[in-house]
Scaffold this active site. Structure first.
Site, mmCIF file in Angstrom:
data_model
loop_
_atom_site.group_PDB
_atom_site.id
_atom_site.type_symbol
_atom_site.label_atom_id
_atom_site.label_comp_id
_atom_site.label_asym_id
_atom_site.label_seq_id
_atom_site.Cartn_x
_atom_site.Cartn_y
_atom_site.Cartn_z
ATOM 1 N N ASN A 74 -7.704 -2.717 14.281
ATOM 2 C CA ASN A 74 -9.095 -3.045 13.921
ATOM 3 C C ASN A 74 -9.173 -4.264 12.993
ATOM 4 O O ASN A 74 -10.202 -4.522 12.390
ATOM 5 C CB ASN A 74 -9.784 -1.833 13.270
ATOM 6 C CG ASN A 74 -9.095 -1.401 11.974
ATOM 7 O OD1 ASN A 74 -8.146 -2.029 11.520
ATOM 8 N ND2 ASN A 74 -9.578 -0.324 11.377
ATOM 9 N N ASP A 112 0.812 -1.215 0.000
ATOM 10 C CA ASP A 112 0.000 0.000 0.000
ATOM 11 C C ASP A 112 0.851 1.274 0.000
ATOM 12 O O ASP A 112 2.062 1.218 0.197
ATOM 13 C CB ASP A 112 -0.970 -0.004 1.200
ATOM 14 C CG ASP A 112 -0.297 -0.416 2.502
ATOM 15 O OD1 ASP A 112 0.941 -0.384 2.575
ATOM 16 O OD2 ASP A 112 -1.014 -0.766 3.451
ATOM 17 N N GLU A 143 -9.798 -1.993 5.130
ATOM 18 C CA GLU A 143 -10.470 -1.637 6.373
ATOM 19 C C GLU A 143 -11.707 -2.505 6.598
ATOM 20 O O GLU A 143 -12.258 -3.074 5.644
ATOM 21 C CB GLU A 143 -10.896 -0.162 6.312
ATOM 22 C CG GLU A 143 -9.726 0.824 6.234
ATOM 23 C CD GLU A 143 -9.034 1.036 7.576
ATOM 24 O OE1 GLU A 143 -9.010 0.117 8.416
ATOM 25 O OE2 GLU A 143 -8.508 2.144 7.782
ATOM 26 N N HIS A 203 -7.372 -4.736 10.247
ATOM 27 C CA HIS A 203 -7.104 -4.516 8.823
ATOM 28 C C HIS A 203 -5.787 -5.147 8.391
ATOM 29 O O HIS A 203 -4.879 -5.332 9.188
ATOM 30 C CB HIS A 203 -7.200 -3.028 8.434
ATOM 31 C CG HIS A 203 -6.041 -2.165 8.813
ATOM 32 N ND1 HIS A 203 -6.205 -0.933 9.397
ATOM 33 C CD2 HIS A 203 -4.710 -2.326 8.664
ATOM 34 C CE1 HIS A 203 -5.019 -0.389 9.585
ATOM 35 N NE2 HIS A 203 -4.100 -1.207 9.155
HETATM 36 C C1 GLP Z 1 -0.680 0.347 8.558
HETATM 37 C C2 GLP Z 1 -0.274 -0.483 7.347
HETATM 38 C C3 GLP Z 1 -0.489 -1.954 7.593
HETATM 39 C C4 GLP Z 1 0.105 -2.348 8.931
HETATM 40 C C5 GLP Z 1 -0.598 -1.590 10.033
HETATM 41 C C6 GLP Z 1 -0.100 -1.951 11.410
HETATM 42 O O1 GLP Z 1 -2.011 0.677 8.577
HETATM 43 N N1 GLP Z 1 -0.994 -0.111 6.168
HETATM 44 O O2 GLP Z 1 0.108 -2.693 6.534
HETATM 45 O O3 GLP Z 1 -0.036 -3.727 9.142
HETATM 46 O O4 GLP Z 1 -0.357 -0.209 9.812
HETATM 47 O O5 GLP Z 1 1.068 -1.225 11.678
HETATM 48 P P1 GLP Z 1 2.051 -1.479 12.878
HETATM 49 O O6 GLP Z 1 2.859 -2.661 12.483
HETATM 50 O O7 GLP Z 1 2.877 -0.236 12.957
HETATM 51 O O8 GLP Z 1 1.235 -1.708 14.076
#
Ligand code: GLP
Length: 249
Positions: free
Chosen positions: A136, A67, A143, A138
């Site tokens: 959440n 992404d 989402e 995702h």
């Molecule tokens: C973002 C990214 C996800 C990632 C998520 C959790 O939203 N788009 O790919 O898994 O954050 O991030 P973190 O690993 O910093 O908790």
């Protein structure tokens, strides 16, 4: 589904990096689906270390990122393109022409999504998709509530996600409201998937993803239907399994 529990973030990172390095050794030109966020940082550090020791080679590896924030250029320090360069790509011998990330600056949503889907298809699909998980549930930026059949698309980020990601920006207002993300369909078409999670903040999301019903309300729950998934998480992320009497693995 193969589930591995690690003691802490460090051990989780090493175990997950081992799975990625096994893929790279078995298929030196593997297509890796890569992720951003704080979770994969330790994994990338470990891969870099093994690269420097001569145990890993990125020369033929192709990478497709999950992404990118819409509106951010690749040289914006908050962009995922910048993150990947800083935390992995600039420190290993991956070829720039083998790196694919959605173009956050493309205004034409349809054009960018078609372009990215056709890149993934042209590479023959993803061999190993690395995922973190949002609080959440995702994955990527898919989402809660989005259709499972979606391919690359432009997402309106939920308030939960904007709040969670605000720590990387000066303020919540600075977090982009939209992002390009590969869809659940792209993720599910990967030949194998590795989901990494660390810390109690992820405990509910991980519990719902693995033990709850398969529902768009928890995007990661779809992974229950994939036949080649590795989950690597630490004690914090698994804490609700213990509390609720569920076996891990
Ligand atoms: C973002 C990214 C996800 C990632 C998520 C959790 O939203 N788009 O790919 O898994 O954050 O991030 P973190 O690993 O910093 O908790």
């Amino acid at each position: 589904m193969r589930i591995y529990q690690a003691h802490d973030y460090h051990e989780m990172s090493r175990k997950a990096a081992n799975i990625i390095s096994a893929q790279m050794i078995m298929k030196p030109d593997a297509v890796l689906g890569l992720a951003t966020g704080s979770t994969p940082l330790g994994i990338y550090r470990q891969l870099i270390d093994w690269y420097h020791k001569g145990d890993l080679d990125f020369a033929e590896i192709r990478s497709v990122n999950l992404d990118e924030y819409k509106g951010l250029s690749a040289d914006n320090p908050q962009s995922y393109a910048y993150f990947m360069r800083a935390n992995l790509f600039s420190q290993v011998n991956i070829r720039p022409e083998n790196i694919y990330i959605p173009n956050g600056l493309e205004e034409d949503i349809e054009k960018e999504c078609l372009r990215y889907n056709s890149i993934i298809r042209g590479l023959g699909g993803i061999d190993l998709q690395l995922l973190g998980i949002g609080t959440n549930g995702h994955i990527g930026f898919n989402e809660p509530g989005e259709a499972f059949e979606t391919e690359t698309h432009c997402v309106r980020l939920s308030q939960d996600t904007i709040r969670a990601n605000a720590r990387f920006f000066d303020s919540m207002e600075d977090v982009p409201k939209h992002a390009y993300s590969t869809g659940i369909k792209n993720i599910m078409q990967a030949k194998s998937i590795l989901l990494a999670a660390s810390g109690e903040a992820k405990a509910e999301a991980l519990y719902q993803a693995l033990c709850g019903p398969i529902s768009p309300a928890v995007p990661a729950s779809i992974l229950q239907l994939h036949n080649n998934v590795y989950i690597v998480a630490d004690e914090g992320a698994f804490s609700l399994f213990r509390e609720r009497g569920k076996r891990i693995g």
